[in-house]
Design a protein around this motif. Structure first.
Motif, PDB file in Angstrom:
ATOM      1  N   ALA A   1     -14.089   6.799   1.855  1.00 16.41           N
ATOM      2  CA  ALA A   1     -13.873   6.171   0.097  1.00 16.41           C
ATOM      3  C   ALA A   1     -12.205   7.257  -0.228  1.00 16.41           C
ATOM      4  N   THR A   2     -12.240   8.311   0.376  1.00 24.28           N
ATOM      5  CA  THR A   2     -11.315   8.821  -0.506  1.00 24.28           C
ATOM      6  C   THR A   2     -10.075   8.653   0.361  1.00 24.28           C
ATOM      7  N   MET A   3      -9.703   8.311   1.505  1.00 24.74           N
ATOM      8  CA  MET A   3      -8.874   7.584   2.306  1.00 24.74           C
ATOM      9  C   MET A   3      -7.761   6.446   0.999  1.00 24.74           C
ATOM     10  N   PRO A   4      -6.343   7.371   2.094  1.00 20.54           N
ATOM     11  CA  PRO A   4      -5.316   6.516   0.779  1.00 20.54           C
ATOM     12  C   PRO A   4      -5.764   4.621   1.075  1.00 20.54           C
ATOM     13  N   TRP A   5      -5.348   4.063   0.693  1.00 19.48           N
ATOM     14  CA  TRP A   5      -5.587   2.688   1.000  1.00 19.48           C
ATOM     15  C   TRP A   5      -4.772   2.273   1.991  1.00 19.48           C
ATOM     16  N   GLU A   6      -2.823   3.203   1.908  1.00 23.93           N
ATOM     17  CA  GLU A   6      -1.352   3.211   2.770  1.00 23.93           C
ATOM     18  C   GLU A   6      -2.207   3.870   4.753  1.00 23.93           C
ATOM     19  N   GLU A   7      -3.109   5.005   4.246  1.00 21.99           N
ATOM     20  CA  GLU A   7      -3.845   5.253   5.090  1.00 21.99           C
ATOM     21  C   GLU A   7      -4.668   4.394   5.930  1.00 21.99           C
ATOM     22  N   LEU A   8      -4.801   3.392   5.754  1.00 21.14           N
ATOM     23  CA  LEU A   8      -6.360   2.439   5.849  1.00 21.14           C
ATOM     24  C   LEU A   8      -5.626   1.460   6.434  1.00 21.14           C
ATOM     25  N   PHE A   9      -4.475   0.637   6.673  1.00 20.54           N
ATOM     26  CA  PHE A   9      -3.896  -0.407   6.952  1.00 20.54           C
ATOM     27  C   PHE A   9      -2.911   0.624   7.341  1.00 20.54           C
ATOM     28  N   ALA A  10      -2.543  -0.594   9.146  1.00 19.61           N
ATOM     29  CA  ALA A  10      -1.415  -0.258   9.582  1.00 19.61           C
ATOM     30  C   ALA A  10       0.055  -0.880   9.708  1.00 19.61           C
ATOM     31  N   ASP A  11      -0.546  -2.318   9.316  1.00 17.78           N
ATOM     32  CA  ASP A  11       0.222  -3.237   9.521  1.00 17.78           C
ATOM     33  C   ASP A  11       1.315  -3.261   8.380  1.00 17.78           C
ATOM     34  N   ALA A  12       2.382  -3.126   8.559  1.00 18.56           N
ATOM     35  CA  ALA A  12       3.468  -2.401   7.043  1.00 18.56           C
ATOM     36  C   ALA A  12       3.581  -4.018   6.451  1.00 18.56           C
ATOM     37  N   LYS A  13       3.664  -4.690   7.465  1.00 13.40           N
ATOM     38  CA  LYS A  13       3.491  -5.980   5.982  1.00 13.40           C
ATOM     39  C   LYS A  13       2.426  -6.687   5.218  1.00 13.40           C
ATOM     40  N   LEU A  14       1.344  -5.859   5.554  1.00 16.93           N
ATOM     41  CA  LEU A  14       0.176  -5.662   4.918  1.00 16.93           C
ATOM     42  C   LEU A  14      -0.021  -5.074   3.753  1.00 16.93           C
ATOM     43  N   LYS A  15       0.967  -4.056   3.955  1.00 17.82           N
ATOM     44  CA  LYS A  15       1.145  -2.848   3.081  1.00 17.82           C
ATOM     45  C   LYS A  15       1.757  -2.764   2.096  1.00 17.82           C
ATOM     46  N   ALA A  16       3.142  -3.577   2.537  1.00 19.88           N
ATOM     47  CA  ALA A  16       3.994  -4.294   1.564  1.00 19.88           C
ATOM     48  C   ALA A  16       3.313  -5.230   0.346  1.00 19.88           C
ATOM     49  N   LEU A  17       2.550  -5.966   0.826  1.00 22.46           N
ATOM     50  CA  LEU A  17       2.177  -6.839   0.272  1.00 22.46           C
ATOM     51  C   LEU A  17       0.855  -6.270  -0.970  1.00 22.46           C
ATOM     52  N   ILE A  18       0.377  -5.509  -0.463  1.00 27.12           N
ATOM     53  CA  ILE A  18      -0.604  -4.549  -1.271  1.00 27.12           C
ATOM     54  C   ILE A  18       0.242  -3.919  -2.564  1.00 27.12           C
ATOM     55  N   SER A  19       1.240  -3.384  -1.873  1.00 24.69           N
ATOM     56  CA  SER A  19       2.520  -2.844  -2.763  1.00 24.69           C
ATOM     57  C   SER A  19       2.802  -4.137  -3.854  1.00 24.69           C
TER      58      SER A  19
END
Length: 467
Positions: A50-68
């Motif tokens: 739970a304390t892990m930032p979501w940027e570290e949980l997801f490895a897919d760069a395109k998914l991280k861009a969508l979340i941002s």
């Protein structure tokens, strides 16, 4: 030097302030049940994902861009932030309750009195028509003897913290929804790829069956069955494309934009964390936003009970007025100055049961808030248990699913060869193995999707995504 007449006053005031501590209570977190929330998991390790930032949980760069993008544009999250702004304004207003009010006033009074009513002796001429002009300041201040204003301020603080927790709950849910829809989208892509590849294979298979019919190895029924098998695969493609379109549109809503295509990778590119640390159940009180929101709702109800109790006790209010008054505007600043200072003590005696019913209602609402707080914790435990078990079952199916697909692939090859070179099989065996292979391949995609979404759901259930 304080006179002997003022000593009783200060003594009474000190006694009042001392008694005020008995009216309202200090907030303490209630005892809620957190034991065995994770069901079969009996751990003591406080490390939690739970304390892990979501940027570290997801490895897919395109998914991280969508979340941002979603965190910047999502409408629900924007509204949650505006709720915080409103609660903050209410909190600031409650803090000003300790200060007196001050207002400027100006009024004109036009009055006529009856000579007969004045009962003056005959011969006295009195002007019974008067105009009075006044300009003055007025102020009022209520002493917070019993904690009424303090309780109101603490209620506003609890409401503010509640809206802040609600905003964080929206954020964690938003991250979860974007990730789950993204994974569903790449899973649909993979199922579409498998189905289109299978369709191409079955179209080629029709030509083979026609050749076998020409060689008198199979009959016309086999040709018709091959064609039906081709259409069975082809008819599922529009449904998959519809699911892809609908999932893309759902993602666009989460991103706060008009419907359109979504840039993405493939299902094969998705990875999951090596370990899933869940910590201990009591950490949900600090990590999970909706649990914090429920606690702040209880705290608000707790302070409302304190506030309701203060209405049974006297209120001390000081009011003051001061300014100038005149009978003529020409001589406004030459006329008399007036002022008044009034101290009033109001003790409710009979208020038609309002104070008693206010307290009863507040106490009942406090019980409800405590029940909701406990229920929110139970729901959190349920979601964590479900997500963990879903992940475990998805992993347990993987090895068997791989072996199933390998065996069915061999079965398709064997039955197709046997059909060409021996009479020990018929085309029904080929159809059965082909259909089973496609179903197993699509189920394998669902297994991977279940595993990915279980990780996302576990992350959200633990309260991850807002730190």
């Amino acid at each position: 030097m304080i006179s002997k007449y003022k000593i009783p006053f200060f003594a009474a005031l000190a006694l009042t302030l001392l008694l005020s501590g008995c009216v309202t209570k200090k907030y303490d977190r209630p005892n809620v049940k957190t034991e065995d929330l994770f069901r079969d998991l009996k751990g003591t390790d406080t490390v939690t994902m739970a304390t892990m930032p979501w940027e570290e949980l997801f490895a897919d760069a395109k998914l991280k861009a969508l979340i941002s993008k979603g965190l910047a544009q999502n409408v629900d999250l924007k509204n949650a932030i505006e709720n915080i702004v409103q609660a903050q304004a209410t909190l600031k207003q409650s803090k000003l309750g300790y200060y007196p009010t001050l207002s400027a006033n100006a009024d004109i009074t036009h009055a006529k009195q009856s000579k007969a009513a004045l009962n003056f002796p005959a011969g006295i001429n009195i002007n019974t028509l008067t105009d009075v002009y006044r300009a003055y300041l007025s102020t009022s201040w209520e002493a917070d003897i019993w904690g009424k204003i303090s309780s109101t301020k603490r209620m506003a603080l609890a409401s503010y913290l509640q809206t802040d927790a609600a905003k964080r709950a929206v954020q964690t849910q938003l991250i979860s929804d974007i990730a789950n829809n993204y994974y569903a989208l790449v899973a649909y892509d993979e199922q579409l790829r498998i189905t289109e590849q299978t369709l191409k294979s079955r179209i080629d298979n029709i030509e083979i069956v026609n050749a076998l019919k020409e060689a008198a190895i199979v009959n016309g029924a086999a040709v018709v069955q091959a064609e039906a098998n081709r259409y069975a695969a082809e008819v599922t493609i529009p449904d998959l494309k519809l699911s892809i379109r609908q999932t893309e549109n759902a993602l666009c809503i989460l991103l706060g934009q008009a419907p359109g295509p979504i840039d993405r990778t493939t299902l094969e590119d998705q990875t999951v964390p090596q370990t899933l640390a869940v910590g201990v159940p009591s950490q949900l009180l600090e990590n999970r936003p909706d649990v914090q929101q429920a606690e702040m709702a209880f705290r608000n109800a707790f302070e409302n009970v304190n506030l309701a109790k203060t209405y049974f006790y006297p209120s001390l209010t000081l009011t003051a007025n001061g300014g100038a008054s005149t009978l003529s505007l020409d001589s406004f600043f030459k006329q008399s100055i007036f002022y008044s200072i009034v101290g009033s003590l109001t003790q409710p005696i009979f208020n038609r049961g309002l104070n008693k019913q206010r307290l009863t209602t507040a106490q009942s609402q406090q019980v409800q808030a405590l029940n909701n707080f406990q229920q929110t914790i139970f729901v959190a435990g349920q979601e964590i248990s479900n997500a963990l078990y879903s992940y475990e079952m998805a992993v347990s199916k993987q090895e068997s699913r791989v072996k199933q697909v390998e065996a069915l692939t061999k079965a398709v090859d064997y039955t197709e060869q046997l059909l060409q070179y021996t009479s020990t099989t018929n085309y029904t065996d080929v159809l059965t193995s082909q259909q089973s292979l496609l179903a197993a391949q699509l189920s394998g995609v669902n297994d991977k999707l279940q595993q990915l979404q279980a990780v996302v759901n576990l992350y959200r259930a633990l309260g991850g995504g807002w730190q």
